[in-house]
Design a protein around this motif. Structure first.
Motif, PDB file in Angstrom:
ATOM      1  N   GLY A  36       0.839  -1.280  -0.044  1.00 20.57           N
ATOM      2  CA  GLY A  36       0.084  -0.088   0.026  1.00 20.57           C
ATOM      3  C   GLY A  36       0.970   1.523   0.171  1.00 20.57           C
ATOM      4  N   ILE A  37       0.418   2.433  -0.259  1.00 22.68           N
ATOM      5  CA  ILE A  37       0.723   3.642  -0.392  1.00 22.68           C
ATOM      6  C   ILE A  37      -0.086   4.256   0.647  1.00 22.68           C
ATOM      7  CG2 ILE A  37       0.374   4.475  -2.335  1.00 22.68           C
ATOM      8  CD1 ILE A  37       3.447   5.633  -2.746  1.00 22.68           C
ATOM      9  N   THR A  38       0.590   5.564   1.310  1.00 23.22           N
ATOM     10  CA  THR A  38      -0.008   6.430   1.863  1.00 23.22           C
ATOM     11  C   THR A  38       0.526   8.269   1.780  1.00 23.22           C
ATOM     12  OG1 THR A  38      -0.809   4.742   3.981  1.00 23.22           O
ATOM     13  CG2 THR A  38      -0.944   7.856   4.565  1.00 23.22           C
ATOM     14  N   PRO A  72       2.857  26.775   5.451  1.00 18.94           N
ATOM     15  CA  PRO A  72       3.703  26.068   5.179  1.00 18.94           C
ATOM     16  C   PRO A  72       3.092  24.255   5.042  1.00 18.94           C
ATOM     17  CG  PRO A  72       4.285  25.813   7.564  1.00 18.94           C
ATOM     18  CD  PRO A  72       3.445  26.917   6.982  1.00 18.94           C
ATOM     19  N   ILE A  73       3.127  23.410   4.606  1.00 22.73           N
ATOM     20  CA  ILE A  73       2.356  22.429   4.103  1.00 22.73           C
ATOM     21  C   ILE A  73       3.326  21.219   3.383  1.00 22.73           C
ATOM     22  CG2 ILE A  73       1.191  21.149   2.273  1.00 22.73           C
ATOM     23  CD1 ILE A  73      -0.420  23.278   3.447  1.00 22.73           C
ATOM     24  N   THR A  74       3.020  20.375   5.044  1.00 26.94           N
ATOM     25  CA  THR A  74       3.814  19.156   4.948  1.00 26.94           C
ATOM     26  C   THR A  74       3.082  17.802   3.945  1.00 26.94           C
ATOM     27  OG1 THR A  74       4.845  19.665   7.059  1.00 26.94           O
ATOM     28  CG2 THR A  74       5.038  17.299   6.220  1.00 26.94           C
ATOM     29  N   ILE A  75       4.074  17.608   3.018  1.00 23.33           N
ATOM     30  CA  ILE A  75       4.211  16.071   2.580  1.00 23.33           C
ATOM     31  C   ILE A  75       4.635  15.249   2.747  1.00 23.33           C
ATOM     32  CG2 ILE A  75       3.691  15.328   0.047  1.00 23.33           C
ATOM     33  CD1 ILE A  75       3.294  18.954  -1.084  1.00 23.33           C
ATOM     34  N   ARG A  76       3.600  13.968   2.692  1.00 23.13           N
ATOM     35  CA  ARG A  76       4.231  12.770   3.608  1.00 23.13           C
ATOM     36  C   ARG A  76       4.246  11.343   2.171  1.00 23.13           C
ATOM     37  NH1 ARG A  76       2.900  14.976   7.875  1.00 23.13           N
ATOM     38  NH2 ARG A  76       4.361  15.370   9.378  1.00 23.13           N
ATOM     39  N   VAL A  77       5.079  10.910   1.593  1.00 20.77           N
ATOM     40  CA  VAL A  77       4.790   9.430   1.038  1.00 20.77           C
ATOM     41  C   VAL A  77       5.527   8.210   1.913  1.00 20.77           C
ATOM     42  CG1 VAL A  77       5.034   8.998  -0.606  1.00 20.77           C
ATOM     43  CG2 VAL A  77       4.698  11.453  -0.708  1.00 20.77           C
ATOM     44  N   SER A  78       4.331   7.337   2.279  1.00 12.59           N
ATOM     45  CA  SER A  78       4.553   5.904   3.020  1.00 12.59           C
ATOM     46  C   SER A  78       4.737   4.730   2.350  1.00 12.59           C
ATOM     47  CB  SER A  78       4.604   6.059   4.694  1.00 12.59           C
ATOM     48  OG  SER A  78       4.359   7.790   5.276  1.00 12.59           O
ATOM     49  N   PRO A  79       5.277   4.697   1.542  1.00  9.37           N
ATOM     50  CA  PRO A  79       4.839   3.160   0.629  1.00  9.37           C
ATOM     51  C   PRO A  79       5.217   1.997   2.026  1.00  9.37           C
ATOM     52  CG  PRO A  79       6.553   3.817  -0.327  1.00  9.37           C
ATOM     53  CD  PRO A  79       7.093   4.576   0.791  1.00  9.37           C
ATOM     54  N   THR A 165      10.455   0.176   4.880  1.00 10.09           N
ATOM     55  CA  THR A 165      10.725   1.157   3.928  1.00 10.09           C
ATOM     56  C   THR A 165      11.046   2.244   3.920  1.00 10.09           C
ATOM     57  OG1 THR A 165       9.388   1.173   1.561  1.00 10.09           O
ATOM     58  CG2 THR A 165       8.237   1.340   3.178  1.00 10.09           C
ATOM     59  N   ARG A 166      11.422   2.914   3.123  1.00  8.97           N
ATOM     60  CA  ARG A 166      11.896   4.482   2.779  1.00  8.97           C
ATOM     61  C   ARG A 166      10.562   5.418   2.732  1.00  8.97           C
ATOM     62  NH1 ARG A 166      12.951   9.316   1.472  1.00  8.97           N
ATOM     63  NH2 ARG A 166      14.623   9.751   1.423  1.00  8.97           N
ATOM     64  N   PHE A 167      10.590   5.827   3.728  1.00 13.91           N
ATOM     65  CA  PHE A 167       9.231   7.457   2.998  1.00 13.91           C
ATOM     66  C   PHE A 167      10.047   8.518   3.027  1.00 13.91           C
ATOM     67  CE2 PHE A 167      10.581   7.292   7.343  1.00 13.91           C
ATOM     68  CZ  PHE A 167       9.927   8.808   7.910  1.00 13.91           C
ATOM     69  N   MET A 168       9.368   9.175   2.821  1.00 18.55           N
ATOM     70  CA  MET A 168       9.328  10.862   2.028  1.00 18.55           C
ATOM     71  C   MET A 168       8.654  11.618   2.490  1.00 18.55           C
ATOM     72  SD  MET A 168       8.429  12.786  -1.487  1.00 18.55           S
ATOM     73  CE  MET A 168       7.300  13.512  -0.335  1.00 18.55           C
TER      74      MET A 168
END
Length: 198
Positions: A36-38, A72-79, A165-168
């Motif tokens: 999945g990805i968030t 500011p806006i925080t953007i997160r991607v978590s696989p 896993t890596r996240f951003m």
């Protein structure tokens, strides 16, 4: 596995006096519950708003001094993926679909005027090397879908036992260039951020 995992949210970036914006928290599973990805843009529990207030000393003057966004806006991607014995490449990409410009929402004052979206830029305050997958500082390209970040969702170990896993995660501070005089009024536009993992 070859399924495309996709999550999309939107945040409106606005110039003018009375704009609004949207930000939500989205999770997209695949046919396999282990993958999945968030993607999170802004707050996970409320609608965020980014406003560029061109009033007072900024009104009617194209000074070239950028006007900072209201927050500011925080953007997160978590696989997410299951534990595996061997490394598995899982390319992750974050894109932004950008309209041509910000359109007038107060027709009596600004009619059909459009402010090009390339007047909006951002500074990524906690970005590392772009090779590591973080969003770098940049400018929107109006009428396009631009790649903001990409990385491998797999870890670099030979033996993966826990599915880590890596996240951003990057926080963006937006700016309006303020280089052209536009009719007074409110303008709005929506950028759609999409995260994919293959």
């Amino acid at each position: 596995m070859s399924e495309l995992l996709r999550a999309a949210v939107a945040v409106a970036l606005l110039a003018g006096v009375a704009p609004r914006a949207d930000a939500v928290f989205t999770y997209a599973p695949t046919s396999s519950a282990a993958y999945g990805i968030t993607l999170q843009v802004g707050s996970a529990v409320a609608i965020d708003e980014v406003v560029f207030n061109a009033t007072g000393t900024n009104a009617g003057l194209a000074t070239g001094t950028a006007i900072a966004g209201s927050q500011p806006i925080t953007i997160r991607v978590s696989p997410a993926r299951p534990a595996r014995l061997l490394v598995e490449n899982r390319p992750v990409t974050l894109t932004a679909t950008v309209p041509v410009g910000l359109t007038c929402t107060t027709a009596p004052t600004c009619s059909a005027t459009v402010i090009p979206f390339n007047q909006i830029s951002w500074v990524s305050t906690n970005a590392t090397n772009p090779a590591e997958g973080d969003i770098q500082s940049g400018t929107f390209v109006g009428g396009s879908t631009q790649t903001l970040a990409s990385f491998d969702g797999a870890t670099a170990t030979v033996l993966l036992v826990n599915g880590d896993t890596r996240f951003m995660s990057n926080t963006l501070n937006f700016r309006y260039a303020n280089t052209t005089v536009y009719p007074a009024g409110s303008y709005s536009g929506t950028v759609r951020f999409t995260a994919t993992m293959l």
